[in-house]
Design a protein around this motif. Structure first.
Motif, PDB file in Angstrom:
ATOM      1  N   ASP A 294       0.837  -1.195   0.000  1.00 23.04           N
ATOM      2  CA  ASP A 294       0.000   0.000   0.000  1.00 23.04           C
ATOM      3  C   ASP A 294       0.882   1.259   0.000  1.00 23.04           C
ATOM      4  O   ASP A 294       0.626   2.220  -0.732  1.00 23.04           O
ATOM      5  N   ALA A 295       1.928   1.249   0.811  1.00 22.59           N
ATOM      6  CA  ALA A 295       2.842   2.391   0.855  1.00 22.59           C
ATOM      7  C   ALA A 295       3.537   2.586  -0.494  1.00 22.59           C
ATOM      8  O   ALA A 295       3.685   3.723  -0.969  1.00 22.59           O
ATOM      9  N   ASP A 296       3.934   1.503  -1.126  1.00 20.15           N
ATOM     10  CA  ASP A 296       4.607   1.577  -2.418  1.00 20.15           C
ATOM     11  C   ASP A 296       3.698   2.192  -3.482  1.00 20.15           C
ATOM     12  O   ASP A 296       4.140   3.020  -4.275  1.00 20.15           O
ATOM     13  N   MET A 297       2.435   1.821  -3.476  1.00 24.45           N
ATOM     14  CA  MET A 297       1.489   2.379  -4.449  1.00 24.45           C
ATOM     15  C   MET A 297       1.329   3.886  -4.279  1.00 24.45           C
ATOM     16  O   MET A 297       0.976   4.584  -5.216  1.00 24.45           O
ATOM     17  N   ARG A 298       1.609   4.391  -3.077  1.00 24.75           N
ATOM     18  CA  ARG A 298       1.463   5.816  -2.781  1.00 24.75           C
ATOM     19  C   ARG A 298       2.824   6.545  -2.696  1.00 24.75           C
ATOM     20  O   ARG A 298       2.888   7.682  -2.283  1.00 24.75           O
ATOM     21  N   ASP A 299       3.899   5.838  -3.060  1.00 24.06           N
ATOM     22  CA  ASP A 299       5.255   6.402  -2.983  1.00 24.06           C
ATOM     23  C   ASP A 299       5.592   6.909  -1.584  1.00 24.06           C
ATOM     24  O   ASP A 299       6.228   7.950  -1.417  1.00 24.06           O
ATOM     25  N   ILE A 300       5.170   6.155  -0.572  1.00 30.69           N
ATOM     26  CA  ILE A 300       5.478   6.487   0.820  1.00 30.69           C
ATOM     27  C   ILE A 300       6.651   5.607   1.252  1.00 30.69           C
ATOM     28  O   ILE A 300       6.609   4.388   1.109  1.00 30.69           O
ATOM     29  N   ARG A 301       7.679   6.227   1.768  1.00 28.86           N
ATOM     30  CA  ARG A 301       8.870   5.495   2.201  1.00 28.86           C
ATOM     31  C   ARG A 301       8.715   5.030   3.646  1.00 28.86           C
ATOM     32  O   ARG A 301       7.836   5.490   4.365  1.00 28.86           O
ATOM     33  N   PHE A 302       9.613   4.141   4.072  1.00 26.01           N
ATOM     34  CA  PHE A 302       9.530   3.539   5.397  1.00 26.01           C
ATOM     35  C   PHE A 302      10.911   3.396   6.017  1.00 26.01           C
ATOM     36  O   PHE A 302      11.934   3.540   5.361  1.00 26.01           O
ATOM     37  N   CYS A 303      10.901   3.068   7.288  1.00 24.10           N
ATOM     38  CA  CYS A 303      12.101   2.640   8.003  1.00 24.10           C
ATOM     39  C   CYS A 303      11.650   1.766   9.175  1.00 24.10           C
ATOM     40  O   CYS A 303      10.467   1.694   9.487  1.00 24.10           O
ATOM     41  N   LEU A 304      12.594   1.099   9.778  1.00 26.85           N
ATOM     42  CA  LEU A 304      12.336   0.287  10.971  1.00 26.85           C
ATOM     43  C   LEU A 304      13.088   0.903  12.139  1.00 26.85           C
ATOM     44  O   LEU A 304      14.242   1.302  12.000  1.00 26.85           O
ATOM     45  N   VAL A 305      12.406   0.984  13.251  1.00 27.35           N
ATOM     46  CA  VAL A 305      12.988   1.574  14.457  1.00 27.35           C
ATOM     47  C   VAL A 305      12.801   0.586  15.592  1.00 27.35           C
ATOM     48  O   VAL A 305      11.702   0.057  15.788  1.00 27.35           O
ATOM     49  N   GLY A 306      13.858   0.320  16.326  1.00 27.29           N
ATOM     50  CA  GLY A 306      13.802  -0.663  17.396  1.00 27.29           C
ATOM     51  C   GLY A 306      13.937  -0.078  18.777  1.00 27.29           C
ATOM     52  O   GLY A 306      14.413   1.036  18.958  1.00 27.29           O
ATOM     53  N   ASP A 307      13.495  -0.861  19.715  1.00 24.56           N
ATOM     54  CA  ASP A 307      13.629  -0.565  21.143  1.00 24.56           C
ATOM     55  C   ASP A 307      14.301  -1.784  21.746  1.00 24.56           C
ATOM     56  O   ASP A 307      13.642  -2.701  22.222  1.00 24.56           O
TER      57      ASP A 307
END
Length: 121
Positions: free
Chosen positions: A107-120
């Motif tokens: 879904d994010a790819d279809m909207r050109d929305i980028r991502f990252c992963l954040v850990g605790d």
């Protein structure tokens, strides 16, 4: 308890991506599949990981959702064909997590929305 979070550059309509997957399970999946991703020649979860500093003040680095999606699809295909590559009793949990992540990233790819992963950790 260790936790891993999916962050998107902007929200998706009608999807709570922050709570789409249990954060503790996501951290467990990360540990179980990262070496396999590397062996398959795709990016590992660690490759999308952003350390935001002790107080979370550093700017995030964003990654293409299509790159994350390629990892999820490669892992899903591999584990469907080789379920014994996962620790006993973990197949359903890992596959559910990978499929959920793939859905959000698709879904994010279809909207050109980028991502990252954040850990605790």
């Amino acid at each position: 308890m260790e936790k891993l979070y999916l962050r998107l550059e902007s929200p998706l309509p009608n999807i709570d991506h922050v709570n789409a997957i249990d954060h503790e399970q996501f951290a467990d999946v990360h540990r179980m599949v990262d070496d396999r991703a590397a062996a398959l020649g795709v990016s590992r979860f660690n490759d999308f990981y952003v350390y935001n500093g002790e107080y979370g003040n550093d700017s995030p680095r964003w990654f293409s959702a299509s790159d994350g999606l390629a990892t999820m699809r490669a892992l899903t295909s591999h584990f469907e064909a080789n379920p014994n590559d996962l620790p006993g009793g973990q197949y359903e949990m890992v596959m559910a997590a990978l499929n959920t992540l793939a859905d959000v990233l698709d879904d994010a790819d279809m909207r050109d929305i980028r991502f990252c992963l954040v850990g605790d950790y």
